[in-house]
Design a protein around this motif. Structure first.
Motif, PDB file in Angstrom:
ATOM      1  N   ALA A 169       0.827  -1.220   0.000  1.00 51.91           N
ATOM      2  CA  ALA A 169       0.000   0.000   0.000  1.00 51.91           C
ATOM      3  C   ALA A 169       0.855   1.261   0.000  1.00 51.91           C
ATOM      4  CB  ALA A 169      -0.926   0.005   1.214  1.00 51.91           C
ATOM      5  N   SER A 172       1.457   3.678  -3.055  1.00 55.26           N
ATOM      6  CA  SER A 172       0.581   4.809  -3.392  1.00 55.26           C
ATOM      7  C   SER A 172       1.224   6.148  -3.045  1.00 55.26           C
ATOM      8  CB  SER A 172      -0.749   4.671  -2.655  1.00 55.26           C
ATOM      9  OG  SER A 172      -0.567   4.847  -1.271  1.00 55.26           O
ATOM     10  N   THR A 180      -4.707   1.268  -2.992  1.00 53.99           N
ATOM     11  CA  THR A 180      -4.801   2.362  -2.017  1.00 53.99           C
ATOM     12  C   THR A 180      -4.871   3.714  -2.722  1.00 53.99           C
ATOM     13  OG1 THR A 180      -3.496   1.043  -0.484  1.00 53.99           O
ATOM     14  CG2 THR A 180      -3.727   3.369   0.029  1.00 53.99           C
ATOM     15  N   ARG A 184      -7.553   6.769  -2.645  1.00 49.03           N
ATOM     16  CA  ARG A 184      -7.194   8.163  -2.348  1.00 49.03           C
ATOM     17  C   ARG A 184      -7.694   9.092  -3.443  1.00 49.03           C
ATOM     18  NH1 ARG A 184      -1.006   7.961  -0.235  1.00 49.03           N
ATOM     19  NH2 ARG A 184      -1.375  10.153   0.229  1.00 49.03           N
ATOM     20  N   ASN A 187     -11.414   9.469  -2.909  1.00 46.59           N
ATOM     21  CA  ASN A 187     -11.669  10.320  -1.744  1.00 46.59           C
ATOM     22  C   ASN A 187     -11.475  11.792  -2.085  1.00 46.59           C
ATOM     23  OD1 ASN A 187     -12.041  11.093   1.026  1.00 46.59           O
ATOM     24  ND2 ASN A 187      -9.809  11.312   1.160  1.00 46.59           N
ATOM     25  N   TYR A 191     -14.683  13.765  -1.929  1.00 49.97           N
ATOM     26  CA  TYR A 191     -14.606  13.923  -0.481  1.00 49.97           C
ATOM     27  C   TYR A 191     -15.561  12.963   0.230  1.00 49.97           C
ATOM     28  CZ  TYR A 191     -13.587  15.844   4.010  1.00 49.97           C
ATOM     29  OH  TYR A 191     -13.182  15.956   5.300  1.00 49.97           O
ATOM     30  N   SER A 192     -15.365  11.686  -0.039  1.00 45.48           N
ATOM     31  CA  SER A 192     -16.226  10.665   0.558  1.00 45.48           C
ATOM     32  C   SER A 192     -15.345   9.547   1.101  1.00 45.48           C
ATOM     33  CB  SER A 192     -17.184  10.129  -0.491  1.00 45.48           C
ATOM     34  OG  SER A 192     -16.423   9.728  -1.622  1.00 45.48           O
ATOM     35  N   PRO A 193     -14.720   9.777   2.262  1.00 48.07           N
ATOM     36  CA  PRO A 193     -13.740   8.813   2.777  1.00 48.07           C
ATOM     37  C   PRO A 193     -14.302   7.419   3.022  1.00 48.07           C
ATOM     38  CG  PRO A 193     -14.259  10.494   4.405  1.00 48.07           C
ATOM     39  CD  PRO A 193     -14.841  10.948   3.117  1.00 48.07           C
ATOM     40  N   TYR A 194     -15.574   7.347   3.494  1.00 48.12           N
ATOM     41  CA  TYR A 194     -16.092   6.014   3.812  1.00 48.12           C
ATOM     42  C   TYR A 194     -16.183   5.154   2.568  1.00 48.12           C
ATOM     43  CZ  TYR A 194     -17.394   8.494   8.018  1.00 48.12           C
ATOM     44  OH  TYR A 194     -17.356   9.248   9.130  1.00 48.12           O
ATOM     45  N   PHE A 197     -12.412   4.457   1.088  1.00 49.61           N
ATOM     46  CA  PHE A 197     -11.470   3.574   1.785  1.00 49.61           C
ATOM     47  C   PHE A 197     -12.099   2.248   2.204  1.00 49.61           C
ATOM     48  CE2 PHE A 197      -9.549   7.818   2.454  1.00 49.61           C
ATOM     49  CZ  PHE A 197      -8.436   7.585   1.667  1.00 49.61           C
ATOM     50  N   LEU A 198     -13.405   2.249   2.503  1.00 53.96           N
ATOM     51  CA  LEU A 198     -14.031   0.973   2.856  1.00 53.96           C
ATOM     52  C   LEU A 198     -14.047   0.031   1.655  1.00 53.96           C
ATOM     53  CD1 LEU A 198     -16.946   1.994   5.259  1.00 53.96           C
ATOM     54  CD2 LEU A 198     -14.836   0.781   5.801  1.00 53.96           C
ATOM     55  N   ALA A 200     -11.794  -0.043  -0.770  1.00 49.41           N
ATOM     56  CA  ALA A 200     -10.433  -0.578  -0.869  1.00 49.41           C
ATOM     57  C   ALA A 200     -10.205  -1.636   0.201  1.00 49.41           C
ATOM     58  CB  ALA A 200      -9.414   0.545  -0.731  1.00 49.41           C
ATOM     59  N   ALA A 201     -10.705  -1.369   1.421  1.00 45.43           N
ATOM     60  CA  ALA A 201     -10.533  -2.326   2.515  1.00 45.43           C
ATOM     61  C   ALA A 201     -11.163  -3.669   2.153  1.00 45.43           C
ATOM     62  CB  ALA A 201     -11.150  -1.775   3.796  1.00 45.43           C
ATOM     63  N   TYR A 204      -8.918  -5.448  -0.315  1.00 48.90           N
ATOM     64  CA  TYR A 204      -7.738  -5.998   0.358  1.00 48.90           C
ATOM     65  C   TYR A 204      -8.108  -7.235   1.165  1.00 48.90           C
ATOM     66  CZ  TYR A 204      -4.317  -2.338  -0.658  1.00 48.90           C
ATOM     67  OH  TYR A 204      -3.427  -1.510  -1.277  1.00 48.90           O
TER      68      TYR A 204
ATOM     69  N   GLY B  60      -7.094  -7.988   8.088  1.00 48.08           N
ATOM     70  CA  GLY B  60      -7.172  -8.242   6.657  1.00 48.08           C
ATOM     71  C   GLY B  60      -6.920  -7.011   5.804  1.00 48.08           C
ATOM     72  N   VAL B  61      -6.715  -5.841   6.444  1.00 45.80           N
ATOM     73  CA  VAL B  61      -6.615  -4.582   5.705  1.00 45.80           C
ATOM     74  C   VAL B  61      -5.278  -3.909   6.036  1.00 45.80           C
ATOM     75  CG1 VAL B  61      -7.728  -2.356   5.324  1.00 45.80           C
ATOM     76  CG2 VAL B  61      -9.118  -4.336   5.860  1.00 45.80           C
ATOM     77  N   LEU B  64      -2.087   1.376   6.324  1.00 43.46           N
ATOM     78  CA  LEU B  64      -2.178   2.687   5.672  1.00 43.46           C
ATOM     79  C   LEU B  64      -3.624   3.013   5.288  1.00 43.46           C
ATOM     80  CD1 LEU B  64      -0.719   5.150   4.567  1.00 43.46           C
ATOM     81  CD2 LEU B  64      -0.375   3.933   2.426  1.00 43.46           C
ATOM     82  N   VAL B  65      -4.348   2.012   4.766  1.00 43.64           N
ATOM     83  CA  VAL B  65      -5.741   2.233   4.364  1.00 43.64           C
ATOM     84  C   VAL B  65      -6.591   2.571   5.589  1.00 43.64           C
ATOM     85  CG1 VAL B  65      -7.768   1.133   3.350  1.00 43.64           C
ATOM     86  CG2 VAL B  65      -5.525   0.745   2.345  1.00 43.64           C
ATOM     87  N   LEU B  69      -8.582   5.989   6.401  1.00 45.20           N
ATOM     88  CA  LEU B  69     -10.012   5.913   6.719  1.00 45.20           C
ATOM     89  C   LEU B  69     -10.311   6.663   8.010  1.00 45.20           C
ATOM     90  CD1 LEU B  69     -12.817   4.649   6.098  1.00 45.20           C
ATOM     91  CD2 LEU B  69     -12.142   2.732   7.515  1.00 45.20           C
ATOM     92  N   PHE B  72      -9.508  10.706   7.493  1.00 45.07           N
ATOM     93  CA  PHE B  72     -10.502  11.458   6.721  1.00 45.07           C
ATOM     94  C   PHE B  72     -11.916  11.186   7.228  1.00 45.07           C
ATOM     95  CE2 PHE B  72      -6.979  11.314   3.628  1.00 45.07           C
ATOM     96  CZ  PHE B  72      -6.856  12.672   3.405  1.00 45.07           C
ATOM     97  N   GLY B  73     -12.225   9.902   7.458  1.00 44.91           N
ATOM     98  CA  GLY B  73     -13.567   9.532   7.904  1.00 44.91           C
ATOM     99  C   GLY B  73     -13.845  10.027   9.307  1.00 44.91           C
ATOM    100  N   MET B  76     -14.717  13.610   9.385  1.00 44.21           N
ATOM    101  CA  MET B  76     -16.083  13.831   8.896  1.00 44.21           C
ATOM    102  C   MET B  76     -17.089  13.513   9.995  1.00 44.21           C
ATOM    103  SD  MET B  76     -17.442  12.367   5.325  1.00 44.21           S
ATOM    104  CE  MET B  76     -17.267  13.570   4.052  1.00 44.21           C
TER     105      MET B  76
END
Lengths: 231, 229
Positions: A169, A172, A180, A184, A187, A191-194, A197-198, A200-201, A204, B60-61, B64-65, B69, B72-73, B76
């Motif tokens: 990761a 990136s 990753t 980014r 995001n 501007y929607s981090p959830y 990144f979710l 991508a999670a 992974y 599992g993740v 960095l991710v 999260l 930034f999350g 918010m």
């Protein structure tokens, strides 16, 4: 709360990122393994001139963060005139090459120590028996020590594979659009981090479980003689 | 040998911040790990499922991710909360987000370590303590924790080494740590290798000191064990 439309609209970006993550991870794992076996052997040597330099190498790469190693190669290589003037410079000026090199050196260091541990755990009797049968050192290594060492190393190596997948990761951070980086980009675009990144999670996690499954499959094959008999 | 051109103190300042973030993350991860391990071993099914999901999903993740999260999350989430409550704007900041994420991630690894260590303490001892009339907390403090320490130390030590190296990632979310200080110095002097190599050496020193201290701690924790003559 979660806007699935963003995820669906950017699915191609995530898939391309996954592909980059996968080839970076597996290419460095494969190259690292090739380098690690002789290094692991060297670490079992009684000759300090062979053992000590390899020890220093694994000590450095296992004791420092992968991110810093990557930066040393990606940003640092250009500091030296002999690198800039060499024929390899076109490679060193590209992010993918630097990432591949850093990851390979990193995983080779960890894997060399895994190989070393597995080799040292070989029962002495097996080696003595092979020697008594008249096998040469090379033959003992090829027929007796290495096959059983690989088998013993498998669980630890499975962890190393997952470690490398997650470690990749950091690619990136040097302009490589991996999984990753895809998150980014999403995001910063919405501007929607959830969502970013979710998603991508989840990707992974799927890859992690695929590797775990693969290692389990291999273990079933290689460790078949250790399994309890079916009732 | 390494000419830092006057940026040495700045790197050192960053190193202190790196170490502070790592130690704070360690404390938090031990807390999360203990809670996770106790939940995993509890008789309540929902608690076990929750703890199982926590340790499986987090591991599992990539860290960095998760850091991105939370950074930034989390901001918010805080923004939503402060807006709804009519409070003033609160900036989460990279230090808080980083430490929180480190603690949360390595808590999952610690939970696995602690679970094994708790199971290594003979159940009879816990039963005996209960039979003497000790309350659950007294049993935890006097019987369980001191004895599981010995079994947990090697695992905790490994997790600490991984956590320490993971703090380098906090520079990605903007923490003014050693890696970022090195990036600034590298930009000003055009000698990136020198500065990243210096940072690598500081990390190497930190991991070396940690390994030595951990070995000493393990010897101390094992002082009661019988040694082969």
């Amino acid at each position: 709360m979660i806007d699935l439309e963003i995820v669906v609209a950017n699915l191609p970006l995530y898939v391309r990122g996954t592909w980059t993550t996968l080839w970076l991870t597996f290419a460095s794992l494969a190259l690292g393994l090739v380098v690690a076996v002789p290094l692991g052997l060297a670490r079992t040597s009684r000759n300090p001139l062979i053992n000590y330099p390899v020890w220093l190498y694994t000590y450095f790469f296992r004791g420092t963060p992968l991110l810093v190693q990557l930066f040393m190669i990606y940003y640092g290589a250009g500091q030296f005139a002999f690198v800039r003037e060499s024929s390899l410079w076109p490679l060193f000026s590209q992010a993918w090459f630097c990432a591949l090199l850093a990851f390979t050196l990193n995983t080779a260091a960890y894997t060399a120590e895994i190989v070393r541990g597995a080799i040292l755990a070989t029962p002495v009797g097996e080696i003595e028996a092979a020697r008594a049968l008249g096998m040469s050192r090379r033959l003992v290594l090829r027929r007796i020590v290495l096959p059983s060492a690989f088998r013993r190393a498998l669980p630890a190596y499975g962890n190393e594979m997952i470690f490398m997948l997650h470690g990749s990761a950091v690619a990136s951070t040097v302009t490589i659009v991996d999984l990753t980086a895809a998150a980014r980009i999403v995001n910063s675009r919405y501007y929607s981090p959830y969502e970013a990144f979710l998603t991508a999670a989840l990707f992974y996690m799927a890859l992690t479980f695929a590797i775990v499954g693969l290692v389990k499959l291999l273990e079933r094959r290689w460790h078949a003689h250790l399994r309890p008999l079916a009732p | 040998m390494l000419d830092l051109q006057g940026y040495g103190p700045s790197i050192l300042e960053g190193a202190v911040l790196t170490l502070r973030a790592a130690l704070a993350g360690l404390l938090l991860s031990i807390l999360f790990g203990l809670l996770g391990a106790l939940a995993k071993l509890s008789s309540s099914v929902p608690l076990r499922v929750l703890a199982g999901a926590y340790t499986t999903l987090i591991r599992g993740v990539p860290d960095l991710v998760l850091m991105l999260l939370v950074f930034f999350g989390g901001q918010m989430l805080v923004n939503d909360l402060t807006a709804r409550m009519g409070w003033e704007h609160v900036d989460v900041g990279p230090f808080a987000a980083g430490v929180l994420t480190l603690g949360f991630i390595y808590g999952a690894y610690m939970a696995e370590t602690f679970r094994g260590a708790i199971l290594a303490v003979p159940a009879g001892q816990l039963e005996a303590a209960r039979a003497f009339g000790m309350g659950p907390f007294l049993v935890l403090r006097r019987i369980l924790l001191p004895q599981m320490l010995r079994h947990a130390l090697p695992g905790v030590g490994n997790n600490w080494l991984v956590l320490l190296k993971a703090t380098a990632l906090l520079s990605v979310i903007g923490l003014d740590d050693m890696v970022r200080k090195a990036a600034l110095a590298a930009g000003a002097t055009r000698q990136p290798f020198t500065f990243y190599f210096a940072v690598a050496l500081v990390f190497l020193a930190l991991t070396t000191v940690s390994t030595l201290l951990l070995a000493a701690a393990e010897r101390w924790a094992r002082r009661g064990e019988a040694r082969p003559a």
